[in-house]
Design a protein around this motif. Structure first.
Motif, PDB file in Angstrom:
ATOM      1  N   ILE A  12     -17.575  40.676  13.183  1.00 52.01           N
ATOM      2  CA  ILE A  12     -16.465  41.347  13.030  1.00 52.01           C
ATOM      3  C   ILE A  12     -16.651  41.862  11.395  1.00 52.01           C
ATOM      4  O   ILE A  12     -16.585  43.162  11.027  1.00 52.01           O
ATOM      5  CB  ILE A  12     -15.260  40.288  12.976  1.00 52.01           C
ATOM      6  CG1 ILE A  12     -15.156  39.984  14.524  1.00 52.01           C
ATOM      7  CG2 ILE A  12     -13.752  41.035  12.179  1.00 52.01           C
ATOM      8  CD1 ILE A  12     -14.047  38.962  14.575  1.00 52.01           C
ATOM      9  N   GLN A  13     -17.155  41.115  10.293  1.00 58.38           N
ATOM     10  CA  GLN A  13     -17.394  41.382   9.194  1.00 58.38           C
ATOM     11  C   GLN A  13     -18.834  41.733   9.024  1.00 58.38           C
ATOM     12  O   GLN A  13     -19.720  41.240   9.633  1.00 58.38           O
ATOM     13  CB  GLN A  13     -17.274  40.341   8.221  1.00 58.38           C
ATOM     14  CG  GLN A  13     -15.919  40.399   7.615  1.00 58.38           C
ATOM     15  CD  GLN A  13     -15.025  38.838   7.637  1.00 58.38           C
ATOM     16  OE1 GLN A  13     -15.880  37.970   7.758  1.00 58.38           O
ATOM     17  NE2 GLN A  13     -13.894  38.948   7.819  1.00 58.38           N
ATOM     18  N   ASN A  14     -19.261  42.881   7.983  1.00 57.47           N
ATOM     19  CA  ASN A  14     -20.397  43.035   7.701  1.00 57.47           C
ATOM     20  C   ASN A  14     -21.336  43.734   9.286  1.00 57.47           C
ATOM     21  O   ASN A  14     -22.463  43.605   9.040  1.00 57.47           O
ATOM     22  CB  ASN A  14     -21.263  42.159   7.047  1.00 57.47           C
ATOM     23  CG  ASN A  14     -22.494  42.668   6.399  1.00 57.47           C
ATOM     24  OD1 ASN A  14     -22.407  43.900   5.873  1.00 57.47           O
ATOM     25  ND2 ASN A  14     -23.396  41.752   6.293  1.00 57.47           N
ATOM     26  N   SER A  15     -20.382  44.207   9.921  1.00 56.11           N
ATOM     27  CA  SER A  15     -20.965  44.910  11.412  1.00 56.11           C
ATOM     28  C   SER A  15     -21.558  46.146  10.715  1.00 56.11           C
ATOM     29  O   SER A  15     -20.819  47.150  10.358  1.00 56.11           O
ATOM     30  CB  SER A  15     -20.258  44.940  12.183  1.00 56.11           C
ATOM     31  OG  SER A  15     -20.515  45.869  13.132  1.00 56.11           O
ATOM     32  N   LYS A  16     -22.878  46.442  10.866  1.00 52.88           N
ATOM     33  CA  LYS A  16     -23.587  47.768  10.411  1.00 52.88           C
ATOM     34  C   LYS A  16     -22.791  48.925  11.201  1.00 52.88           C
ATOM     35  O   LYS A  16     -22.464  49.880  11.060  1.00 52.88           O
ATOM     36  CB  LYS A  16     -25.140  47.855  10.282  1.00 52.88           C
ATOM     37  CG  LYS A  16     -25.570  46.655   9.570  1.00 52.88           C
ATOM     38  CD  LYS A  16     -25.069  46.945   7.933  1.00 52.88           C
ATOM     39  CE  LYS A  16     -25.263  45.827   7.085  1.00 52.88           C
ATOM     40  NZ  LYS A  16     -26.724  45.276   7.019  1.00 52.88           N
ATOM     41  N   THR A  17     -22.844  48.781  12.680  1.00 50.03           N
ATOM     42  CA  THR A  17     -22.556  49.717  13.651  1.00 50.03           C
ATOM     43  C   THR A  17     -21.044  50.096  13.369  1.00 50.03           C
ATOM     44  O   THR A  17     -20.347  51.045  13.298  1.00 50.03           O
ATOM     45  CB  THR A  17     -22.749  49.478  15.110  1.00 50.03           C
ATOM     46  OG1 THR A  17     -22.021  47.884  15.289  1.00 50.03           O
ATOM     47  CG2 THR A  17     -24.222  49.312  15.265  1.00 50.03           C
ATOM     48  N   ARG A  18     -20.087  48.992  12.985  1.00 50.72           N
ATOM     49  CA  ARG A  18     -18.822  49.369  12.719  1.00 50.72           C
ATOM     50  C   ARG A  18     -18.656  50.030  11.279  1.00 50.72           C
ATOM     51  O   ARG A  18     -17.678  51.079  11.095  1.00 50.72           O
ATOM     52  CB  ARG A  18     -18.022  47.863  12.502  1.00 50.72           C
ATOM     53  CG  ARG A  18     -17.783  47.318  13.878  1.00 50.72           C
ATOM     54  CD  ARG A  18     -17.202  46.081  13.596  1.00 50.72           C
ATOM     55  NE  ARG A  18     -17.160  45.089  14.865  1.00 50.72           N
ATOM     56  CZ  ARG A  18     -16.380  45.247  15.790  1.00 50.72           C
ATOM     57  NH1 ARG A  18     -15.345  46.167  15.851  1.00 50.72           N
ATOM     58  NH2 ARG A  18     -16.260  44.568  16.859  1.00 50.72           N
ATOM     59  N   MET A  19     -19.287  49.860  10.243  1.00 47.56           N
ATOM     60  CA  MET A  19     -19.390  50.354   8.982  1.00 47.56           C
ATOM     61  C   MET A  19     -19.652  51.918   9.181  1.00 47.56           C
ATOM     62  O   MET A  19     -19.258  52.701   8.494  1.00 47.56           O
ATOM     63  CB  MET A  19     -20.143  49.626   8.105  1.00 47.56           C
ATOM     64  CG  MET A  19     -19.604  48.210   7.615  1.00 47.56           C
ATOM     65  SD  MET A  19     -20.386  47.403   6.241  1.00 47.56           S
ATOM     66  CE  MET A  19     -21.711  47.163   6.644  1.00 47.56           C
ATOM     67  N   LEU A  20     -20.775  51.964   9.776  1.00 44.46           N
ATOM     68  CA  LEU A  20     -21.384  53.337   9.966  1.00 44.46           C
ATOM     69  C   LEU A  20     -20.197  54.376  10.893  1.00 44.46           C
ATOM     70  O   LEU A  20     -20.102  55.560  10.676  1.00 44.46           O
ATOM     71  CB  LEU A  20     -22.762  53.402  10.653  1.00 44.46           C
ATOM     72  CG  LEU A  20     -23.836  52.880   9.671  1.00 44.46           C
ATOM     73  CD1 LEU A  20     -25.101  52.705  10.426  1.00 44.46           C
ATOM     74  CD2 LEU A  20     -24.055  53.920   8.440  1.00 44.46           C
ATOM     75  N   THR A  21     -19.616  53.596  11.904  1.00 48.35           N
ATOM     76  CA  THR A  21     -18.762  54.416  12.550  1.00 48.35           C
ATOM     77  C   THR A  21     -17.559  54.687  11.782  1.00 48.35           C
ATOM     78  O   THR A  21     -16.985  55.946  11.797  1.00 48.35           O
ATOM     79  CB  THR A  21     -18.628  53.731  13.874  1.00 48.35           C
ATOM     80  OG1 THR A  21     -19.713  53.302  14.548  1.00 48.35           O
ATOM     81  CG2 THR A  21     -17.532  54.331  14.807  1.00 48.35           C
ATOM     82  N   ASP A  22     -17.076  53.691  10.917  1.00 41.87           N
ATOM     83  CA  ASP A  22     -15.958  54.189  10.023  1.00 41.87           C
ATOM     84  C   ASP A  22     -16.390  55.153   9.088  1.00 41.87           C
ATOM     85  O   ASP A  22     -15.558  56.163   8.948  1.00 41.87           O
ATOM     86  CB  ASP A  22     -15.650  52.872   9.146  1.00 41.87           C
ATOM     87  CG  ASP A  22     -14.875  51.627  10.070  1.00 41.87           C
ATOM     88  OD1 ASP A  22     -14.380  51.977  11.245  1.00 41.87           O
ATOM     89  OD2 ASP A  22     -15.059  50.628   9.370  1.00 41.87           O
ATOM     90  N   TYR A  23     -17.384  55.296   8.668  1.00 39.89           N
ATOM     91  CA  TYR A  23     -18.032  56.242   7.579  1.00 39.89           C
ATOM     92  C   TYR A  23     -18.116  57.443   8.390  1.00 39.89           C
ATOM     93  O   TYR A  23     -17.524  58.510   7.917  1.00 39.89           O
ATOM     94  CB  TYR A  23     -19.277  55.820   7.437  1.00 39.89           C
ATOM     95  CG  TYR A  23     -20.009  56.956   6.202  1.00 39.89           C
ATOM     96  CD1 TYR A  23     -19.743  57.030   4.956  1.00 39.89           C
ATOM     97  CD2 TYR A  23     -20.980  57.884   6.872  1.00 39.89           C
ATOM     98  CE1 TYR A  23     -20.248  57.838   4.029  1.00 39.89           C
ATOM     99  CE2 TYR A  23     -21.562  58.710   5.865  1.00 39.89           C
ATOM    100  CZ  TYR A  23     -21.184  58.849   4.726  1.00 39.89           C
ATOM    101  OH  TYR A  23     -21.736  59.919   3.795  1.00 39.89           O
ATOM    102  N   PHE A  24     -18.729  57.618   9.602  1.00 43.69           N
ATOM    103  CA  PHE A  24     -18.657  58.871  10.200  1.00 43.69           C
ATOM    104  C   PHE A  24     -17.266  59.558  10.405  1.00 43.69           C
ATOM    105  O   PHE A  24     -17.080  60.876  10.193  1.00 43.69           O
ATOM    106  CB  PHE A  24     -19.422  58.809  11.586  1.00 43.69           C
ATOM    107  CG  PHE A  24     -19.605  60.158  12.405  1.00 43.69           C
ATOM    108  CD1 PHE A  24     -20.299  61.311  11.873  1.00 43.69           C
ATOM    109  CD2 PHE A  24     -18.865  60.360  13.645  1.00 43.69           C
ATOM    110  CE1 PHE A  24     -20.370  62.353  12.596  1.00 43.69           C
ATOM    111  CE2 PHE A  24     -18.627  61.454  14.131  1.00 43.69           C
ATOM    112  CZ  PHE A  24     -19.552  62.515  13.769  1.00 43.69           C
TER     113      PHE A  24
END
Ligand code: FMN
Length: 207
Positions: A12-24
């Motif tokens: 849930i926290q510090n998930s790279k795939t979640r962060m990069l998807t949010d960024y995109f």
């Protein structure tokens, strides 16, 4: 433009795939108007198929009992989400050289004859979701999965997802793979992550 976002990290926290998807998706806002439907199979995994699920699936629609219809309810909802979207983003962590079990459970729910693929009388298969675009954002703990590198033959994630999406008719697919997120040096980890952000912000201009 209707986007379906599918998250599949159990982190849930510090998930790279979640962060990069949010960024995109943030970057995309600068270029396009879109509506977003999110489906998080990492946190809320769909059930694995069962004997009852398979029987219901292989019974023609008109012959299904109410119980069979109930068993297929979530699968139908997941397929409707896909058919109603123009573009699909899959956020996929690499687990044991492949996809997460939660994403596999999702796939086992959405690959259904007559709904996402069909077979003609000669046995030829046809995907039914043509005309859609997919972006797959992956993250890996280790590195060297690229063409010609030492772990290339261990990458059962990209080839599998590409084949699967092709099978259901989605052939316009972009992969953004981020490596070295757990086992590289801090520098390597950060530079790989930044490189993926760069790729995603370029992609947002044309996706
Ligand atoms: C159960 C599990 C299995 C993993 N297997 C691999 C693997 O086979 N190869 C690899 O490079 N990294 C592996 N990793 C590391 C993840 O790919 C990495 O942490 C990635 O950033 C996960 O995506 P997330 O940050 O969105 O959760 C594994 C992590 C977990 C939790």
């Amino acid at each position: 433009m209707k986007i379906l976002r599918i998250d599949s990290s159990v982190r849930i926290q510090n998930s790279k795939t979640r962060m990069l998807t949010d960024y995109f998706l943030e970057q995309l806002k600068n270029h396009k108007k879109y509506s977003l439907k999110s489906r998080d199979v990492g946190i809320h995994p769909p059930n694995f198929p069962t004997d009852e699920f398979i029987k219901a699936n292989y019974t023609s629609e008109k012959n299904r009992t109410q119980e069979m219809k109930n068993i297929l309810t979530l699968s139908d909802i997941l397929i409707d989400e896909l058919t109603n979207s123009d573009k699909i983003i899959i956020a996929s962590p690499m687990y044991n050289f492949s996809i997460s079990a939660t994403l596999k459970a999702y796939i086992d729910n959405i690959v259904r004859v007559g709904r996402t693929f069909e077979l003609d009388e000669n046995g030829a298969m046809k995907g039914l979701l043509s005309g859609k675009k997919a972006l797959v954002i992956t993250s890996r703990g280790a590195m060297s999965y690229k063409n010609g590198e030492i772990l290339e033959s261990f990458d059962f994630q990209e080839n599998y997802l590409r084949a699967l999406l092709n099978f259901i008719g989605i052939t316009n697919i972009t992969f953004v793979n981020t490596e070295a997120q757990d086992f590289g040096t801090e520098d390597l980890k950060n530079s790989n992550f930044e490189q993926s952000k760069k790729q995603l912000s370029e992609l947002a201009k044309i996706w």
